[in-house]
Scaffold this motif. Structure first.
Motif, PDB file in Angstrom:
ATOM      1  N   HIS B  94       0.849  -1.193   0.000  1.00 35.78           N
ATOM      2  CA  HIS B  94       0.000   0.000   0.000  1.00 35.78           C
ATOM      3  C   HIS B  94       0.883   1.241   0.000  1.00 35.78           C
ATOM      4  N   PHE B  95       0.657   2.112  -0.928  1.00 41.61           N
ATOM      5  CA  PHE B  95       1.499   3.294  -1.122  1.00 41.61           C
ATOM      6  C   PHE B  95       0.643   4.532  -0.867  1.00 41.61           C
ATOM      7  N   ALA B  96       1.199   5.493  -0.124  1.00 43.93           N
ATOM      8  CA  ALA B  96       0.406   6.688   0.178  1.00 43.93           C
ATOM      9  C   ALA B  96       1.232   7.949   0.002  1.00 43.93           C
ATOM     10  N   VAL B  97       0.583   8.987  -0.501  1.00 41.76           N
ATOM     11  CA  VAL B  97       1.242  10.281  -0.630  1.00 41.76           C
ATOM     12  C   VAL B  97       0.619  11.261   0.364  1.00 41.76           C
ATOM     13  N   MET B  98       1.484  11.869   1.174  1.00 40.26           N
ATOM     14  CA  MET B  98       1.053  12.894   2.129  1.00 40.26           C
ATOM     15  C   MET B  98       1.521  14.233   1.573  1.00 40.26           C
ATOM     16  N   GLY B 121      -4.642  14.110  -5.784  1.00 38.06           N
ATOM     17  CA  GLY B 121      -4.362  12.691  -5.521  1.00 38.06           C
ATOM     18  C   GLY B 121      -3.714  12.359  -4.189  1.00 38.06           C
ATOM     19  N   ALA B 122      -3.499  13.337  -3.317  1.00 37.48           N
ATOM     20  CA  ALA B 122      -2.905  13.023  -2.015  1.00 37.48           C
ATOM     21  C   ALA B 122      -3.919  12.269  -1.159  1.00 37.48           C
ATOM     22  N   GLN B 123      -3.411  11.352  -0.334  1.00 34.97           N
ATOM     23  CA  GLN B 123      -4.304  10.611   0.549  1.00 34.97           C
ATOM     24  C   GLN B 123      -4.296  11.134   1.977  1.00 34.97           C
TER      25      GLN B 123
END
Lengths: 333, 333, 333, 333
Positions: B94-98, B121-123
């Motif tokens: 699982h990849f997330a962008v802050m 698209g940031a989570q």
């Protein structure tokens, strides 16, 4: 503060920048040269975020002309600060040696080392009660009980004591401690610095492993800006690629800090080198470089074969070192 | 743990050393070779002070065979840890962008950036409320009010939030914060780490400027040893001699940390490089290296000429970067 | 040399490794412990590529028990080496100061500085003829003509001279030079070192900006292994993150090199700090640390306002420094 | 170039400084501000010794506005340079992978690796013949015979070859070599750089372990200023405090060098990390960061258990890596 603008910066961009700086209460003196435009920022530039300013596309470089520290700055306080720790004066020609074990282990140990370092000429007793340890599983020090034992050693020997604080929450435990040490890992624990600034206690502020001398002075400024002027700066080695010594003792810090600041400068050769064999030569070198004091590890059990060669000196080695330091002090005066 | 003894060490010295190690509940296996004697230490060696042991005169070298971290250690937890932040999963594929601004400045700013990074698209939303600043005279962040504004942005956008803590004393202010960040300067503020270990909140632990990867894992261990397994490791650049970039982003940290630990690894290209121009290439490189997520600065006012070129991306640049990252993710799977 | 094998290494793998080591003429002593297997390598391990050995999958760690340098090693040559440069002895209790300008500029300059440093107590004249410059467009020194002028200054003052070589191809130009300097950038120019090893000339070998003390000793070994024992080791600052000084002078190099080697140790405070203001305190500190000599920049035109404050001392400052150094020498004996 | 003068500098001092700068053919634009005086130096400032200028007592700071490199500078050559090595193009959108063993050992080895890396997609064969070794007692490479074997491998596979030069004196041995490598230790061996500048051969210039990116470009400038424009810049890791990897791969060098220069940028993940396990992730990260090529170690004997895990990949691992690199290349275009 000077901001050098890149070629091709438009008048409109410059106008916007000046407008932004005006919000920080800064006047701007614009000088347009053949190749570059230079902005001179006039006013209290200590509030300007140099990193932010320098990262603007139009800015080629930012340069402070005045240092960002004020109360620690020799320019505004030309005279050396003399800090008093118990009866001991440090700075302004007063030189002091602090010595003692790495950690307080038990009553017998701390009392015997305290007496030994006193006999060997130390003016202040050091010893760790709260220990910052890389591993949560390692011995974390005796804590409050360690401080009680240090105070007992103080009562018996008359030596003032210095010991490390790790957290604001333990501050009241340090009520009778003569000087509080801020360790390298906490040099930029700003909340802790601010709280210590609200006391009047002498603070021995150690340079962080990767902190510049200017950052060290800015951390001193945190303490001083709250009203506590009793700050001592301590060089204890920085992290470099060299692995033979634990850290690299940066002795040029001594004349540099003396040039920039009026605060006393202490050197810790024990932690910097990590080896008792190297401590004496670095201790005399630090003295020759003009340090106002030393903090040296001396261990508890000189008869114990095991400890020979650790980073702590035996009382006998420490006593011999004291003689050399006195001769060096005479040579450089 | 292996201790290699110097030539010429006497049997009596070895006996004393073994006796001392026995007090630490360690068994010792002695192997006498032609040139050296090697001691194998068997038992819980995480309590042994390697520096102390290695500094003994008789010891030529000490070498850990097993790592000193346990709960963070992949050997004992082969499966990737997946940390849940609000609805967002990070790690184990699982990849997330802050993303978000460096500092929360006011309601309008944080709400508009929050919406912009969500659209791009940031989570997770990032933003500084308590700001560690080198200078006591610099803006220190909005503090508690900043957190209130972040929570408002969370309500409006649905994005979970991450923000930095500087002191245990403010912990209760973070009650509704989804993930707490420990900054580089506090990586070895052990009292703070321990308190965070007593919560169950995800902790984004940033590597210190001069800290080794093993020290980063030991700091994670401080948090985990108190019961909180929700730790994310964050590479954000180390201090080197190079001055062109603010710090040197050590991307080999990503595969090394994945090899040593099961915890998710996040990369912060904004603080590492200090320049928006370098952020996109370092963000895609970090993704290609196998990072589990990114934390990126996106600023508030894309129309404002002044900010172009700072370390923050515009929402448009951030959105474009998101597309590249998705393609890289597909390429490496 | 010790190789510690990982848990789970098979007997077959160990057999293959021993076979491979046997090809390097090494006997192997195997010690199987409860947790690890340790191989003791017996024979001439200086030929073993530690990096390669350590990078093998089955190897947890490699540790040299004996140092890889032999001729430079104090273990095999306990007595201090005394190098003779002209009539001047260095090492083994003999202390020498080398001084002179950064570059030889013209006859008048070098003759006047030579006389001035002689009057002020220098025993050896330094001056650059071939200058290693970062930029191809910068002044590269007078070259051969510079050496002719140095020799003229030697004739007039009687001072032996030391100057830097940059390339083997110019070796014959150094025929009458008393001591050849290898600069920091050439410390690992192994072909140059080997050629200098074939002469009998004293070589002043400067530590590279990012080279460990062991690498410095290995470079000395290159010279010595060809038959030239007249090597002096020179600490001149290493590259770190600190920017206030040009480099970080690592004075712990002095006791460490004295411990490991019998060769004289020289310190260059001028290049290390880059500032004349810091030279005197670092020069006395180096002397106190036990250095066998100093190499100091003294400039040519003390009356010239421009040069005040550069990294070069004026002859008057240098003369005053000489007095302090003598007092320090007396204090530490 | 901008020089910022300290407060209190007298008009007479400024006059002297301008006079001195005039001798270097520089015009000076003086701008007197409220707090500081700024001098703008106009003309060919590449000849100015910034260190010297900055060390003058009256000078607070010196700042280059234009870079000191010209021929390597993208400002003056906006278009990417494409270097041709045999039939292979590198730079300007052309990507090349160079692979081969660390050292040429014998004919069978180099021929088999050459065929293997060709089959796996490498465009250029690498292999060491002259090996720079820290120890004079270590294997120094096959020398001239090694180059003969590389040329034989070239004949059999058609792959152009790249191999390292250590000394000008061996230059003629490289007559048929397609690309000459300058190793990290020789990055500032200026005499060697100049000689290579007199050839037209492509030069793979590796960054020194402690050299800044600007110094790397200045070394490229040495080669180019003699007329050879076929220079490739190679990032191969810098020396830092981190010990888990052999060096710290500075991937931000890729976008920074592309911004500053038009020369192709190559990355060497094998030497940087020192571990085959880390090579693939760093190779894809370098590709994602925009590198124009990679140089990777692939060893000779994939069936040999001993070599598993060294810094060299097996041909199979290298082949798998090639597939990932192609996908990354597609993702970032």
């Amino acid at each position: 503060m000077i901001a050098i603008l890149k070629q091709g910066t438009t008048r409109e961009q410059i106008r916007l920048l000046i407008e932004w700086l005006a919000k920080l209460d800064l006047d701007v003196h614009v000088s347009e040269g053949a190749e570059v435009t230079v902005l001179g920022l006039i006013g209290d530039t200590s509030r300007v975020d140099m990193d932010l300013l320098g990262s603007l596309e139009m800015v080629a470089a930012v340069k402070r002309v005045s240092e960002p520290f004020k109360q620690a700055n020799r320019k505004f306080h030309p005279k050396d600060t003399v800090v008093q720790v118990g009866d001991v004066k440090i700075g302004g020609g007063h030189f002091a040696v602090m010595a003692g074990p790495c950690s307080v282990e038990n009553e017998e140990q701390i009392l015997s080392v305290a007496q030994a370092v006193k006999d060997a000429g130390a003016q202040i007793l050091r010893g760790g009660a709260f220990k910052p340890r890389t591993s949560p599983y390692a011995f974390q020090g005796l804590g409050q009980e360690g401080i009680r034992l240090l105070l007992e050693a103080k009562r018996q020997t008359g030596l003032p004591i210095v010991t490390e604080i790790m957290s604001i929450s333990t501050l009241e435990v340090f009520a009778e401690v003569d000087m509080i040490q801020v360790g390298a890992r906490n040099m930029q624990n700003f909340d802790l610095l601010r709280e210590l600034g609200k006391t009047k206690k002498p603070v021995l502020l150690k340079r962080g492993l990767a902190n510049s001398l200017q950052e060290l002075l800015m951390s001193a400024e945190y303490i001083m800006s709250e009203g506590n002027e009793n700050v001592l700066l301590c060089e204890r080695g920085i992290r470099t690629f060299e692995t033979y010594t634990r850290n690299t003792l940066d002795l040029s810090a001594v004349p540099v800090l003396h040039e920039l600041s009026h605060l006393p400068v202490i050197v810790d050769p024990s932690h910097a080198t990590g080896s008792a064999r190297l401590v004496p030569s670095m201790a005399v070198a630090a003295t020759a470089a003009g340090a106002d004091g030393l903090i040296v590890e001396v261990h508890n059990d000189p008869s114990h074969a095991l400890c020979d060669g650790s980073q702590s000196l035996t009382p006998a080695q420490f006593s011999e070192l004291g003689g050399k330091i006195r001769k060096i002090r005479e040579a450089i005066v």
